[in-house]
Design a protein around this motif. Structure first.
Motif, PDB file in Angstrom:
ATOM      1  N   TRP A   1     -10.992  -2.611  13.075  1.00  0.00           N
ATOM      2  CA  TRP A   1     -10.026  -1.863  13.889  1.00  0.00           C
ATOM      3  C   TRP A   1     -10.244  -0.390  13.619  1.00  0.00           C
ATOM      4  O   TRP A   1     -10.733  -0.007  12.553  1.00  0.00           O
ATOM      5  N   PHE A   2      -9.888   0.459  14.577  1.00  0.00           N
ATOM      6  CA  PHE A   2     -10.225   1.871  14.460  1.00  0.00           C
ATOM      7  C   PHE A   2      -9.243   2.656  13.582  1.00  0.00           C
ATOM      8  O   PHE A   2      -9.457   3.825  13.300  1.00  0.00           O
ATOM      9  N   GLU A   3      -8.148   2.033  13.143  1.00  0.00           N
ATOM     10  CA  GLU A   3      -7.160   2.710  12.304  1.00  0.00           C
ATOM     11  C   GLU A   3      -6.847   1.838  11.095  1.00  0.00           C
ATOM     12  O   GLU A   3      -7.425   0.770  10.899  1.00  0.00           O
ATOM     13  N   ASP A   4      -5.883   2.309  10.307  1.00  0.00           N
ATOM     14  CA  ASP A   4      -5.453   1.571   9.111  1.00  0.00           C
ATOM     15  C   ASP A   4      -4.588   0.394   9.541  1.00  0.00           C
ATOM     16  O   ASP A   4      -3.477   0.564  10.046  1.00  0.00           O
ATOM     17  N   MET A   5      -5.077  -0.818   9.349  1.00  0.00           N
ATOM     18  CA  MET A   5      -4.334  -2.015   9.744  1.00  0.00           C
ATOM     19  C   MET A   5      -3.057  -2.172   8.941  1.00  0.00           C
ATOM     20  O   MET A   5      -2.032  -2.619   9.463  1.00  0.00           O
ATOM     21  N   HIS A   6      -3.122  -1.827   7.666  1.00  0.00           N
ATOM     22  CA  HIS A   6      -1.964  -2.031   6.786  1.00  0.00           C
ATOM     23  C   HIS A   6      -0.759  -1.263   7.294  1.00  0.00           C
ATOM     24  O   HIS A   6       0.376  -1.744   7.256  1.00  0.00           O
TER      25      HIS A   6
ATOM     26  N   ASN B   1     -15.142  -1.191   6.275  1.00  0.00           N
ATOM     27  CA  ASN B   1     -15.799  -0.468   7.372  1.00  0.00           C
ATOM     28  C   ASN B   1     -15.088   0.812   7.791  1.00  0.00           C
ATOM     29  O   ASN B   1     -15.529   1.498   8.709  1.00  0.00           O
ATOM     30  N   ARG B   2     -13.987   1.162   7.121  1.00  0.00           N
ATOM     31  CA  ARG B   2     -13.286   2.423   7.420  1.00  0.00           C
ATOM     32  C   ARG B   2     -12.490   2.857   6.187  1.00  0.00           C
ATOM     33  O   ARG B   2     -11.269   2.976   6.221  1.00  0.00           O
ATOM     34  N   LEU B   3     -13.183   3.085   5.119  1.00  0.00           N
ATOM     35  CA  LEU B   3     -12.533   3.391   3.848  1.00  0.00           C
ATOM     36  C   LEU B   3     -12.098   4.852   3.808  1.00  0.00           C
ATOM     37  O   LEU B   3     -12.859   5.757   4.157  1.00  0.00           O
ATOM     38  N   THR B   4     -10.856   5.077   3.380  1.00  0.00           N
ATOM     39  CA  THR B   4     -10.344   6.443   3.244  1.00  0.00           C
ATOM     40  C   THR B   4     -10.035   6.800   1.800  1.00  0.00           C
ATOM     41  O   THR B   4     -10.068   7.968   1.420  1.00  0.00           O
ATOM     42  N   SER B   5      -9.718   5.823   0.982  1.00  0.00           N
ATOM     43  CA  SER B   5      -9.457   6.057  -0.441  1.00  0.00           C
ATOM     44  C   SER B   5      -9.719   4.761  -1.196  1.00  0.00           C
ATOM     45  O   SER B   5      -9.781   3.687  -0.597  1.00  0.00           O
TER      46      SER B   5
ATOM     47  N   PRO C   1     -11.162  -3.198   7.285  1.00  0.00           N
ATOM     48  CA  PRO C   1     -11.251  -1.735   7.434  1.00  0.00           C
ATOM     49  C   PRO C   1     -11.075  -0.976   6.123  1.00  0.00           C
ATOM     50  O   PRO C   1     -11.856  -0.083   5.814  1.00  0.00           O
ATOM     51  N   SER C   2     -10.032  -1.294   5.349  1.00  0.00           N
ATOM     52  CA  SER C   2      -9.763  -0.511   4.138  1.00  0.00           C
ATOM     53  C   SER C   2      -9.290  -1.417   3.012  1.00  0.00           C
ATOM     54  O   SER C   2      -9.031  -2.610   3.202  1.00  0.00           O
ATOM     55  N   VAL C   3      -9.156  -0.831   1.847  1.00  0.00           N
ATOM     56  CA  VAL C   3      -8.756  -1.589   0.659  1.00  0.00           C
ATOM     57  C   VAL C   3      -7.383  -2.196   0.834  1.00  0.00           C
ATOM     58  O   VAL C   3      -7.129  -3.349   0.447  1.00  0.00           O
ATOM     59  N   ALA C   4      -6.446  -1.430   1.430  1.00  0.00           N
ATOM     60  CA  ALA C   4      -5.075  -1.925   1.583  1.00  0.00           C
ATOM     61  C   ALA C   4      -4.996  -3.179   2.433  1.00  0.00           C
ATOM     62  O   ALA C   4      -4.059  -3.973   2.306  1.00  0.00           O
ATOM     63  N   ASP C   5      -5.991  -3.396   3.288  1.00  0.00           N
ATOM     64  CA  ASP C   5      -5.960  -4.547   4.194  1.00  0.00           C
ATOM     65  C   ASP C   5      -6.252  -5.859   3.481  1.00  0.00           C
ATOM     66  O   ASP C   5      -6.108  -6.932   4.082  1.00  0.00           O
ATOM     67  N   LEU C   6      -6.660  -5.801   2.222  1.00  0.00           N
ATOM     68  CA  LEU C   6      -6.878  -7.041   1.482  1.00  0.00           C
ATOM     69  C   LEU C   6      -5.587  -7.832   1.320  1.00  0.00           C
ATOM     70  O   LEU C   6      -5.613  -9.050   1.131  1.00  0.00           O
ATOM     71  N   GLU C   7      -4.434  -7.132   1.389  1.00  0.00           N
ATOM     72  CA  GLU C   7      -3.144  -7.806   1.214  1.00  0.00           C
ATOM     73  C   GLU C   7      -2.836  -8.799   2.333  1.00  0.00           C
ATOM     74  O   GLU C   7      -2.011  -9.690   2.169  1.00  0.00           O
ATOM     75  N   PHE C   8      -3.485  -8.635   3.503  1.00  0.00           N
ATOM     76  CA  PHE C   8      -3.181  -9.511   4.634  1.00  0.00           C
ATOM     77  C   PHE C   8      -3.606 -10.955   4.385  1.00  0.00           C
ATOM     78  O   PHE C   8      -3.014 -11.872   4.945  1.00  0.00           O
TER      79      PHE C   8
END
Length: 871
Positions: free
Chosen positions: A653-658, A702-706, A681-688
Motif C-alpha cells: 500500500w502507498f501509505e502506512d497501513m497501521h 517495502n515502505r519503511l520510514t523508521s 509496508p512498514s514495521v508497524a504493520d507486523l501487528e496485523f
C-alpha cells in the motif's frame, strides 16, 4: 424533367444521378435548375456542428457554382439547433446513460439539470459544437459584402428557440435582397419583441416581396417592403392584431393566421379588415380577434378552420366562403371525442350557410351526415351546401420498371439477349463446379492434416515432458493456458487433468470503467481454476493498485468522452472542470452499477469461499491494495478467515497501513501458522498478522520510514532481509535509533533507497552471501550498513537512472570499495565499466589499500550478467 422530378422532394438526391454515366453527369452539371434549391438543416442531436458545416459547405460551393445565374431558393432549418452548452450537456448525458440502469435515468436527469458546463463552453476548449461554424457557413451563402444575396428569390428560415443563437443568425442578414419574392421566418418568439435592436438593420430591402410569413403582426416593422405588392401573408405565432394593419395590403389574396395559445393575447379588437382581393382565409387555433372584427372581403374561395385542444374556445370569422375546410391539428386530434366536435360542426353549418362544399376528417362522416339530416328536417334551416368531402390519406406506390426486353427490340438485339442468357448459364455452371472443387479440396486438406498430425513427433512425446512444456509456456502468464486447450483432444485432456496448470490465479484490475463485466470474465476463469486445480495449493496474485473509487471512475469516463472533442490547448481547462465535478448523485449502485466495487467484493468472496473454506488451500498471496483508503479497507475486511497453509504473503500500500486500518488489527488473517516469507509496508504493520516469527525466512519492508532494532529479536531463522524506503531526508542526530540487530542465519541483505538508522545499527550477523545496495535521487544521502559480505551488488533504481552522471556516481562507488574490503565480488551496471576499472586501478596503485576483491561483474539492462572481469 425526370431529374427535376427526382430531386423535387430532396435536392440532395442529385448525388445519386451523377455517377450513373457520363451523359447523366454532364447533363446534370449543365442544368442550373437542379442546383438552385439549397436545403440546410441541423438536427437537435447534431453534436459535431463543425463537421456538418464543412460537409454542407462543400455542397453549397458546388450549388452556387453550378446554378449559374438562376435565382436561388433557400430552405434554412435551424429550428432544432440548441446552444453549445446544451449540446455539451446532452452529449455528456448520452455518454453516461449508456452505463446507467433504467431505474436510475431519473437520477441521471436530475444530475444533468444541475450540471454547469460554462467552463467547457469556449471555442478554444470544445470547438465542434460552437455556432461560429454555422455563422461562417451562412457568410459563404450570403457572399462577401452580400454579393450573393441579390440572387435569392425564396428564403425559408426557421430560427432556433434560444434567443442569443437566433440573434446571431439574424444579424448576418443585413444586406439587400432586391429579388426576394418569398420570405418565411418562423421561431418560438416574436421577432419584434425579442430582437428589437435589429429593426431596420436586417433585410433592409425586400422591395419585390410577394409572399411573407412571420410570427406576429408587430414583426411587419422589421422588414422594408411594399405592402401593395404582397399577395400572401402568414402569421405563424399570432397573439394580437390591429385591423388597421391590413389597410395597405390591397392586393392580398391569401391570409393565414396560426395561434398556438390563448396566453399572451390582448383584449379583443374591434374594427374593419378591408381586403378587396382576398380569396383564401386560414385560421388555425383560438385567435379571438378574428371573431370580433368586421371583414369587408368578397365571398372567399376557401375558409380553412382548424382546432387544437378540445377545451379551447374557437372563433368563427365573419366571412362567407364557397368552401369550408375544417380539421384538427395532428398532435391533438387523438384527444377529441365524437361528441366534442358536434357543437363546433353545428356552429359552422349554421353560420356559413352560403358554403356549397364542406370538407371534414373522414372519421366524422357518420356524425356529420346525421347532423345534416337533422338540420334538413328543420324547415327554418336554409343552406347552399351540396357536397361533403372526407379527407382521406392516399398512399401512392411506385412500381419499378421491368427489366425485360420489349417487343420493340429488333431481331438482332433479341439474338444477342439469348446469347447473353446462354453465357450467364455457362458462368453459373462453372461457378457451381468451382464451389464443388473448393469443397473437395478442403476435405482432402483436412484428411491430410489429420494424418500428419496423428504421426507428428509431438504425439510420441511422453506426457511428463509435455506437461513440463506446458508449465514453462504459462509460467509468465497462467492465462495462456487457453491457447493450449483447443490444439487437440490429447492436449485438452492432459491440461485439465494437471492441477499445477491451474493453481496459479492472477487477478488484475486497473482503471477499468466496467468493473462488472471485467469481474464476470475473471469469475469464469476463477471457477475453472478452482475446479481443475483439485486439492493443489493456490498461488494468488491480486493486483488492485490501479483501481480507483467509483466516483473517480465516473469522472474519468466523462473526461475521456469529452476529451475526444476538446482541443489540445483546452485539456487543462477540461481537467480543471473535471476536478470540480460533483458526481455523488451518480455514485449509487442503483444508478450506475458497472463501476461499483461490490462486483469486486463478490469476486473475492468466491475466491475466499463460503465461511472461508477455500482460504486453507492458499499457499501464496501477493496483494496490491488501491490507493483509496475506503476501497482498500473494503478489500481487507474480506480476509477475515484463517489461511493455515499460507507460506508466502506480500501486501503493498502507498501509505502506512497501521495508521489507516488500525481498526482491522486482529481481525484480518487471524491465523498464519505456516508463514515463511512476509512482505509488508512498514514495521508497524507486523501487528496485523498472527504468525510465528521464528519460522519466517524472508522479510521485506517495502515502505519503511523508521525502525526499532528490537523487532528483529524473534526472527531467529531469518535468511533474507529486504528494506525499501522512499524517505528522502535524513533524520536529526537526536532522532537516530541505535541498537543491535542480531540475525544469526541472515545470508542476504537488500537496502534500497535512504533507509533511516541502518548506518547506526550494529549488525550481529555472519558474513553475508550478498549485500544489495541501490540509490534513488542524486541529492539523497546514503547509508552503508555495518556488515561484511562476499558479494556486493550496486544499482540505480530504474526511474532515476537517467538523472545520474558518471561524476556523481564515483564518490558512492569509492566509498563502497573502501568500506567493504572483505568483499570478493562487486556487481555494477555495465555502462560504468570504464569508470569502475579506472577507479580500481587507481586504488591498487596505493600500497595502503588492502582488499579481498577478485571479481567485477557487469549487469546488462535486462538484469543478466553481461561480463565478468578478474581484478
Amino acid at each position: 424533367m425526370f431529374f427535376e422530378y427526382y430531386v423535387r422532394e430532396n435536392p440532395r438526391f442529385i448525388r445519386h444521378l451523377l455517377p450513373i454515366c457520363k451523359q447523366w453527369y454532364e447533363l446534370a452539371i449543365s442544368s442550373p435548375r437542379l442546383w438552385n434549391r439549397i436545403p440546410i438543416k441541423y438536427f437537435e442531436s447534431d453534436w459535431d456542428i463543425e463537421t456538418i458545416s464543412e460537409s454542407v459547405k462543400r455542397r453549397l460551393d458546388k450549388c452556387i457554382d453550378l446554378s449559374g445565374n438562376v435565382s436561388l431558393e433557400l430552405d434554412l432549418d435551424f429550428g432544432e439547433l440548441t446552444p453549445p452548452q446544451n449540446l455539451i450537456t446532452s452529449q455528456i448525458r448520452e455518454y453516461v446513460s449508456n452505463y446507467t440502469l433504467p431505474d436510475g435515468q431519473d437520477t441521471l436527469n436530475e444530475w444533468i439539470l444541475g450540471l454547469n458546463v460554462d467552463l467547457l463552453n469556449d471555442p478554444e476548449v470544445i470547438s465542434a459544437c460552437q455556432p461560429h461554424h454555422l455563422f461562417e457557413l451562412l457568410e459563404n451563402l450570403i457572399g462577401k459584402d452580400g454579393e450573393i444575396a441579390p440572387w435569392w428569390v425564396s428564403l425559408r428560415l426557421d430560427l432556433p428557440e434560444e434567443t442569443e443563437l437566433a440573434l446571431g443568425i439574424l444579424k448576418l442578414f443585413s444586406h439587400p435582397t432586391p429579388n426576394l419574392t418569398r420570405l418565411q421566418i418562423s421561431g418560438f418568439s416574436d421577432i419584434r419583441g425579442e430582437y428589437a435592436t435589429l429593426v431596420g438593420s436586417i433585410f433592409p430591402n425586400v422591395s419585390a416581396l410577394e409572399h411573407l410569413e412571420i410570427p406576429n403582426a408587430a414583426d411587419l416593422e422589421v422588414f422594408k417592403f411594399d405592402p401593395t405588392l404582397l399577395q400572401i401573408l402568414t402569421f405563424n405565432n399570432m397573439k394580437s392584431c390591429d385591423p388597421s394593419i391590413f389597410t395597405s395590403f390591397i392586393r392580398l389574396r391569401q391570409l393565414e393566421v396560426f395561434c398556438w395559445s390563448l396566453l399572451g393575447q390582448a383584449r379583443e379588437s374591434h374594427g374593419v379588415v378591408h381586403l378587396p382581393e382576398l380569396r383564401r382565409l386560414s385560421v388555425r387555433g383560438p385567435f379571438k380577434d378574428f371573431g370580433t372584427v368586421e371583414f369587408r372581403v368578397p365571398v372567399l374561395d376557401e375558409l380553412r378552420l382548424s382546432r387544437r385542444h378540445a377545451h379551447n374556445p374557437f372563433i368563427y370569422p365573419k366571412v362567407q366562403a364557397s368552401r369550408i375546410v375544417w380539421g384538427l391539428e395532428r398532435p391533438w386530434d387523438s384527444q377529441w371525442q365524437l361528441n366534442e366536435i358536434e357543437p363546433d360542426l353545428r356552429a359552422i353549418l349554421l353560420q356559413y350557410r352560403s358554403a356549397t362544399e364542406l370538407q371534414i376528417p373522414s372519421r366524422f362522416k357518420e356524425r356529420i351526415s346525421a347532423m345534416i339530416r337533422e338540420l334538413k328536417s328543420d324547415d327554418t334551416w336554409l343552406s347552399a351546401l351540396s357536397l361533403i368531402i372526407g379527407a382521406l390519406a392516399v398512399l401512392v406506390s411506385l412500381i419499378q420498371m421491368a427489366t425485360h426486353s420489349t417487343p420493340a427490340d429488333p431481331p438482332e438485339i433479341c439474338r444477342k439477349l439469348e446469347a447473353l442468357q446462354h453465357q450467364y448459364k455457362i458462368i453459373e455452371d462453372l461457378r457451381s463446379r468451382i464451389r464443388n472443387a473448393h469443397l473437395e479440396c478442403a476435405r482432402l486438406e483436412t484428411e491430410i492434416s489429420e494424418h500428419r498430425a496423428s504421426v507428428a513427433p509431438i504425439r510420441r512425446c511422453p506426457q511428463e515432458l509435455l506437461l513440463m512444456f506446458f508449465e514453462y509456456y504459462i509460467c509468465e502468464n497462467p492465462r495462456l493456458i487457453r491457447h493450449l486447450l483447443p490444439v487437440c483432444k490429447q492436449w485438452y485432456e492432459l491440461a485439465i487433468s494437471s492441477p499445477r496448470l491451474w493453481n496459479d490465479v492472477p487477478i488484475r484490475l486497473e482503471t477499468d470503467w466496467d468493473i462488472e463485466s471485467t469481474c464476470e470474465s475473471i469469475q469464469k476463469r476463477l471457477d475453472k481454476c478452482i475446479h481443475f486445480s483439485g486439492t493443489a495449493s493456490l498461488e494468488l496474485n491480486l493486483d488492485f493498485s490501479g483501481l480507483i473509487p467509483p466516483q473517480g471512475l465516473i469522472a474519468s469516463q466523462i473526461r475521456e468522452d469529452v476529451s475526444k472533442y476538446t482541443h489540445p490547448d483546452g485539456q487543462d481547462t477540461l481537467n480543471e472542470w473535471i476536478s470540480g465535478l460533483d458526481v455523488d448523485l451518480l455514485n449509487d449502485p442503483e444508478v450506475i452499477s458497472a463501476c461499483q466495487p461490490h462486483h469486486l467484493f463478490e469476486l473475492l468472496g468466491n475466491l475466499i469461499g463460503d465461511d472461508g473454506d477455500i482460504m486453507p488451500r492458499w499457499a501464496s498471496l501477493c496483494l496490491d491494495l488501491p490507493q483509496d483508503p475506503e476501497l482498500a479497507l473494503g478489500i481487507l475486511k474480506l480476509f477475515s478467515h484463517p489461511a493455515p497453509s499460507l507460506t508466502h504473503f506480500q501486501i503493498s500500500w502507498f501509505e502506512d497501513m497501521h495508521e489507516a486500518f488500525s481498526s482491522l488489527i486482529g481481525t484480518i488473517f487471524p491465523d498464519l501458522p505456516g508463514l515463511e516469507h512476509l512482505e509488508v509496508p512498514s514495521v508497524a504493520d507486523l501487528e496485523f498478522f498472527n504468525f510465528n516469527p521464528t519460522l519466517v525466512q524472508s522479510l521485506t519492508f517495502n515502505r519503511l520510514t523508521s525502525c526499532d532494532p528490537s523487532i528483529f529479536t524473534s526472527f531467529t531463522r531469518l535468511q533474507e532481509l529486504v528494506v525499501h524506503s522512499w524517505f528522502t531526508h535524513r533524520p536529526e542526530e537526536g532522532a537516530l535509533s541505535r541498537g543491535v540487530i542480531q540475525l544469526p542465519e541472515l545470508r542476504r541483505l537488500v537496502v534500497r533507497g535512504v533507509v533511516p538508522n541502518f548506518d547506526t545499527f550494529e549488525f550481529r550477523v555472519p558474513l553475508l552471501d550478498e549485500l544489495y545496495l541501490s540509490r534513488h535521487y542524486m541529492t539523497d544521502p546514503f547509508t552503508y550498513p555495518k556488515v561484511q559480505a562476499s558479494k556486493i551488488v550496486w544499482a540505480i533504481e530504474g526511474p532515476w537512472a537517467s538523472q545520474w552522471t558518471l561524476d556523481q556516481i564515483e564518490p558512492d562507488i569509492r566509498a563502497i570499495i573502501l568500506k567493504y574490503r572483505s568483499v570478493t565480488e562487486l556487481q555494477f551496471p555495465s555502462r560504468l565499466k570504464e569508470r569502475i576499472l579506472s577507479l580500481i586501478r587507481e586504488l591498487k596503485s596505493d600500497d595502503t589499500w588492502l582488499s579481498a576483491l577478485r571479481l567485477v561483474s557487469l549487469r546488462a539492462l535486462d538484469g543478466t550478467t553481461s561480463e565478468r572481469i578478474e581484478v
